[in-house]
Design an enzyme around this catalytic site. Sequence first.
Site, PDB file in Angstrom:
ATOM      1  N   SER A  34      16.671  44.995  25.331  1.00 49.62           N
ATOM      2  CA  SER A  34      17.284  45.254  23.953  1.00 49.62           C
ATOM      3  C   SER A  34      16.406  46.463  23.110  1.00 49.62           C
ATOM      4  O   SER A  34      16.869  47.008  22.236  1.00 49.62           O
ATOM      5  CB  SER A  34      17.094  44.221  23.125  1.00 49.62           C
ATOM      6  OG  SER A  34      15.688  43.549  23.023  1.00 49.62           O
ATOM      7  N   ASP A 247      12.363  43.410  13.239  1.00 44.17           N
ATOM      8  CA  ASP A 247      12.941  42.110  13.277  1.00 44.17           C
ATOM      9  C   ASP A 247      11.639  41.590  14.177  1.00 44.17           C
ATOM     10  O   ASP A 247      10.614  41.902  14.743  1.00 44.17           O
ATOM     11  CB  ASP A 247      14.060  41.671  13.737  1.00 44.17           C
ATOM     12  CG  ASP A 247      14.385  42.149  15.295  1.00 44.17           C
ATOM     13  OD1 ASP A 247      13.332  42.399  16.050  1.00 44.17           O
ATOM     14  OD2 ASP A 247      15.520  41.945  15.763  1.00 44.17           O
ATOM     15  N   HIS A 250      11.735  43.302  17.718  1.00 45.06           N
ATOM     16  CA  HIS A 250      11.947  44.806  17.979  1.00 45.06           C
ATOM     17  C   HIS A 250      11.304  45.637  16.771  1.00 45.06           C
ATOM     18  O   HIS A 250      11.077  45.296  15.702  1.00 45.06           O
ATOM     19  CB  HIS A 250      13.644  45.004  17.764  1.00 45.06           C
ATOM     20  CG  HIS A 250      14.161  44.110  18.834  1.00 45.06           C
ATOM     21  ND1 HIS A 250      14.920  43.151  18.398  1.00 45.06           N
ATOM     22  CD2 HIS A 250      14.412  44.081  20.027  1.00 45.06           C
ATOM     23  CE1 HIS A 250      15.372  42.360  19.474  1.00 45.06           C
ATOM     24  NE2 HIS A 250      14.887  43.028  20.460  1.00 45.06           N
TER      25      HIS A 250
END
Length: 282
Positions: A34, A247, A250
């Site tokens: 991600s 978040d 990340h």
Amino acid sequence: MSQCVSLLTILLFIFCLSYSDAQMVPAVFVFGDSLVDVGNNNHLELSLAKADFPHNGLDFPRKKATGRFSNGKNAADFIAEKLGLPTSPPYLSLRSLSNNSNNAFTMGVSFASGGAGILNETNKLFRLYDLGARKFFVVGTGAIGCCPTQRNQNKTGECNHETNYWSSKYNEAVISLLKEIKAEIKEINYSFFDTYSVFLNFIEKPSLYGFTEVKAACCGLGNLNAQVPCLPISTYCTNRTDHVFWDLYHPTEATSRIIVDTIFSGSQQYAYPISVKQLISM
Ligand SMILES: *[C@@H]1O[C@H](CO)[C@@H](O)[C@H](O)[C@H]1NC(C)=O
Ligand SMILES: *[C@@H]1O[C@H](CO)[C@@H](O)[C@H](O)[C@H]1NC(C)=O
Ligand SMILES: *[C@@H]1O[C@H](CO)[C@@H](O)[C@H](O)[C@H]1NC(C)=O
Ligand SMILES: *[C@@H]1O[C@H](CO)[C@@H](O)[C@H](O)[C@H]1NC(C)=O
Ligand SMILES: *[C@@H]1O[C@H](CO)[C@@H](O)[C@H](O)[C@H]1NC(C)=O
């Protein structure tokens, strides 16, 4: 813990199919999770690892969620910018194009997918060498024990030392694997980037980088904004450039930008055995 580890693992390979003086790197092929996903997971109907909803993309040019797990751009975008190339498109977005899309593949493709991990089977660089890959840029894992979801599990908000220990062990293992591969296939060159040390700098000397918040996530809810992920119901910080984390897992766009600037600064400090600049200019 394993979720955080896998989400924060990045592996990025840049490789050249051919050279021209004008374009030292004709194409970038991205492998990772991600941290560098630019929209592959948008095409995975059943995946829960998605970022196609607010507040993701808040600072992206169109201010809309793109599938990037960030307020804005991620490291894949900044690396492409440095190379003067467009961001390599998600593999799953090309699959739906016409069959002429083979051409698109020679321009670079991103296979990065949120939640991806490392399997022995996926370590076979020979899967890429046979297709002409000769240059590999590999990015190590960061100080994963310091991400908000890990700190949230500690009463005083400290980093999880065991998680950090395994992250550095992983990086050591990648470095020795790369040495082995180089001994076997001499024609390749690679650069490994020590993200771990760069991340520790952010946490230990935040003001040098303009950060004022290294513990809490910008977007989320609860302790350190790490008890609820970045969902439409979550709150987000007003200043995204002073937060290391977007978040619970990340980095912010600001963090990704500084990491990529460091990668391309030409400094040997975090690069083994050569910097990405040397890799590109060969
Ligand atoms: C692409 O080619 C394959 C094999 O020839 C065919 O089965 C498929 O339907 C084609 N896809 C499109 C979108 O044209
Ligand atoms: C992966 O490879 C390593 C080294 O060859 C081996 O020790 C390990 O057992 C393998 N893991 C799996 C799940 O096959
Ligand atoms: C919190 O972190 C500190 C420092 O690493 C450690 O000594 C302590 O045991 C941790 N507490 C919990 C509950 O994990
Ligand atoms: C790249 O690989 C070649 C072949 O092994 C080697 O001769 C050369 O020194 C390498 N370049 C650098 C900068 O390490
Ligand atoms: C946001 O944070 C950055 C970096 O710390 C700082 O330079 C900037 O002035 C801040 N912006 C606002 C509006 O407070």
